[in-house]
Design an enzyme around this catalytic site. Structure first.
Site, PDB file in Angstrom:
ATOM      1  N   HIS A   1       0.821  -1.216   0.000  1.00 15.29           N
ATOM      2  CA  HIS A   1       0.000   0.000   0.000  1.00 15.29           C
ATOM      3  C   HIS A   1       0.857   1.270   0.000  1.00 15.29           C
ATOM      4  O   HIS A   1       0.356   2.337   0.334  1.00 15.29           O
ATOM      5  CB  HIS A   1      -0.945   0.009   1.204  1.00 15.29           C
ATOM      6  CG  HIS A   1      -2.080  -0.978   1.091  1.00 15.29           C
ATOM      7  ND1 HIS A   1      -2.919  -1.290   2.138  1.00 15.29           N
ATOM      8  CD2 HIS A   1      -2.517  -1.716   0.043  1.00 15.29           C
ATOM      9  CE1 HIS A   1      -3.819  -2.189   1.735  1.00 15.29           C
ATOM     10  NE2 HIS A   1      -3.580  -2.470   0.473  1.00 15.29           N
TER      11      HIS A   1
ATOM     12  N   CYS B   1      11.395  15.737 -13.069  1.00 19.39           N
ATOM     13  CA  CYS B   1      10.791  16.450 -14.216  1.00 19.39           C
ATOM     14  C   CYS B   1      10.366  17.872 -13.862  1.00 19.39           C
ATOM     15  O   CYS B   1       9.899  18.617 -14.727  1.00 19.39           O
ATOM     16  CB  CYS B   1       9.601  15.662 -14.774  1.00 19.39           C
ATOM     17  SG  CYS B   1       8.097  15.784 -13.750  1.00 19.39           S
TER      18      CYS B   1
HETATM   19  P1  OAD Z   1      -7.362  -2.326  10.571  1.00 18.25           P
HETATM   20  O1  OAD Z   1      -7.359  -1.108  11.428  1.00 18.25           O
HETATM   21  O2  OAD Z   1      -8.520  -2.552   9.685  1.00 18.25           O
HETATM   22  O3  OAD Z   1      -7.238  -3.632  11.482  1.00 18.25           O
HETATM   23  C1  OAD Z   1      -6.261  -3.753  12.475  1.00 18.25           C
HETATM   24  C2  OAD Z   1      -6.303  -5.168  12.998  1.00 18.25           C
HETATM   25  O4  OAD Z   1      -5.269  -5.305  13.957  1.00 18.25           O
HETATM   26  C3  OAD Z   1      -7.616  -5.566  13.683  1.00 18.25           C
HETATM   27  O5  OAD Z   1      -8.020  -6.845  13.205  1.00 18.25           O
HETATM   28  C4  OAD Z   1      -7.238  -5.644  15.182  1.00 18.25           C
HETATM   29  O6  OAD Z   1      -7.949  -6.665  15.869  1.00 18.25           O
HETATM   30  C5  OAD Z   1      -5.777  -5.983  15.101  1.00 18.25           C
HETATM   31  N1  OAD Z   1      -4.970  -5.530  16.251  1.00 18.25           N
HETATM   32  C6  OAD Z   1      -5.056  -4.347  16.918  1.00 18.25           C
HETATM   33  N2  OAD Z   1      -4.116  -4.269  17.871  1.00 18.25           N
HETATM   34  C7  OAD Z   1      -3.411  -5.424  17.826  1.00 18.25           C
HETATM   35  C8  OAD Z   1      -2.311  -5.964  18.569  1.00 18.25           C
HETATM   36  N3  OAD Z   1      -1.721  -5.275  19.557  1.00 18.25           N
HETATM   37  N4  OAD Z   1      -1.847  -7.201  18.231  1.00 18.25           N
HETATM   38  C9  OAD Z   1      -2.432  -7.909  17.232  1.00 18.25           C
HETATM   39  N5  OAD Z   1      -3.464  -7.458  16.501  1.00 18.25           N
HETATM   40  C10 OAD Z   1      -3.961  -6.239  16.785  1.00 18.25           C
HETATM   41  O7  OAD Z   1      -5.972  -2.298   9.755  1.00 18.25           O
HETATM   42  P2  OAD Z   1      -5.566  -3.118   8.451  1.00 18.25           P
HETATM   43  O8  OAD Z   1      -6.231  -4.437   8.405  1.00 18.25           O
HETATM   44  O9  OAD Z   1      -4.104  -3.057   8.365  1.00 18.25           O
HETATM   45  O10 OAD Z   1      -5.337   0.935   3.502  1.00 18.25           O
HETATM   46  O11 OAD Z   1      -6.173  -2.200   7.315  1.00 18.25           O
HETATM   47  C11 OAD Z   1      -5.983  -2.555   5.973  1.00 18.25           C
HETATM   48  C12 OAD Z   1      -5.957  -1.321   5.115  1.00 18.25           C
HETATM   49  O12 OAD Z   1      -7.140  -0.560   5.333  1.00 18.25           O
HETATM   50  C13 OAD Z   1      -4.840  -0.356   5.426  1.00 18.25           C
HETATM   51  O13 OAD Z   1      -3.629  -0.687   4.800  1.00 18.25           O
HETATM   52  C14 OAD Z   1      -5.369   0.946   4.927  1.00 18.25           C
HETATM   53  C15 OAD Z   1      -6.773   0.837   5.469  1.00 18.25           C
HETATM   54  O14 OAD Z   1      -7.749   1.556   4.820  1.00 18.25           O
HETATM   55  C16 OAD Z   1      -5.236   2.079   2.804  1.00 18.25           C
HETATM   56  O15 OAD Z   1      -5.190   3.166   3.327  1.00 18.25           O
HETATM   57  C17 OAD Z   1      -5.181   1.877   1.317  1.00 18.25           C
END
Ligand code: OAD
Length: 232
Positions: free
Chosen positions: A106, A136
């Site tokens: 990303h 550029c």
């Molecule tokens: P999310 O914020 O959707 O999810 C975070 C996950 O981490 C959740 O499932 C939590 O349960 C878990 N979590 C939180 N704290 C934790 C800890 N201490 N140990 C283990 N797990 C923990 O984030 P992503 O799944 O990364 O994209 O989001 C995916 C994408 O959505 C991102 O890259 C971003 C966002 O929109 C873009 O901006 C394009």
């Protein structure tokens, strides 16, 4: 000798003090996704978007890798097979924790991209709308982030690694955003063992063979120790 592909999300950096997106008080509760994470939002109000990623860059700079990032670097260094970390995170905590074989699918807050010629360079700590491209000279600098509606980076390399994976692990990702949320199905299709490591079961949790629940700073080092001990 097993090949391991690891997908990480915001949860692995949470205990380093980086906000996740979908927690009750997370980034998407504070900002509208369509305003700060789409090309249309950037078109409407580039100052707001650049400011949002300047804040993400400052937060990453102030944070330190935690023992989960470091454990994955140790796995890469000591495991006999290939270890590839594919992160959805735009912070640089994996590389600062020592991981080398890494894909930022990303994008990364540390990188700037020219919207006119696609040149990339190290972003300054504070980007300013209209910053000229060093290649550029067009005033078209933007954060090098994959926004909704844009194609994630290095998909071909990721699917090639998945096709050879013996183990697929997703750490700290909620399973809401594709194509990353579909990697578990692809890994299962090619016969890899799949493991989810998270605080709680994710949206696609039922597709994994195994689950390890708990904070990443505890679960990830424990899982890495298990893999490295198993090989002895
Ligand atoms: P999310 O914020 O959707 O999810 C975070 C996950 O981490 C959740 O499932 C939590 O349960 C878990 N979590 C939180 N704290 C934790 C800890 N201490 N140990 C283990 N797990 C923990 O984030 P992503 O799944 O990364 O994209 O989001 C995916 C994408 O959505 C991102 O890259 C971003 C966002 O929109 C873009 O901006 C394009």
């Amino acid at each position: 000798m097993s090949n391991i592909v690891i997908l990480t999300g915001a949860g692995i950096s949470a205990e380093s003090g980086i906000e996740t997106f979908r927690a009750e008080t997370g980034l998407w509760a504070q900002h509208a996704v369509e305003d700060v994470a789409t090309p249309e939002g950037f078109g409407r109000n580039p100052e707001l978007v650049v400011e949002f990623y300047n804040a993400r860059r400052a937060a990453a700079a102030a944070a330190r890798p935690n023992v989960a990032h470091e454990a994955l670097a140790r796995l890469e260094a000591e495991h006999a097979g290939e270890v590839l970390v594919v992160t959805q995170n735009v912070d640089d905590l994996h590389e600062r924790g020592g991981t080398r074989n890494l894909i930022h699918m990303h994008g990364a807050v540390g990188s700037a991209l020219c919207a006119a010629c696609d040149h990339r360079w190290d972003a300054p700590l504070v980007m300013v709308v209209g910053d000229p491209c060093p290649a550029c000279n067009a005033p078209a600098a933007r954060p090098d982030i994959v926004w909704f509606g844009e194609m994630p980076y290095q998909m071909e390399r990721i699917f090639e690694a998945l096709s050879r994976a013996d183990i697929f692990v997703a750490i700290g990702t909620s399973g809401n955003v594709y194509p990353a949320a579909g990697f578990v199905a692809e890994a299962a299709r090619v016969g890899a063992k799949t493991l989810e490591i998270n605080l709680e079961r994710s949206t696609v949790g039922s597709q994994f063979d195994d689950m390890l629940l708990g904070p990443a700073t505890q679960t990830v080092p424990a899982w890495v120790n298990g893999i490295l001990d198993g090989a002895k």
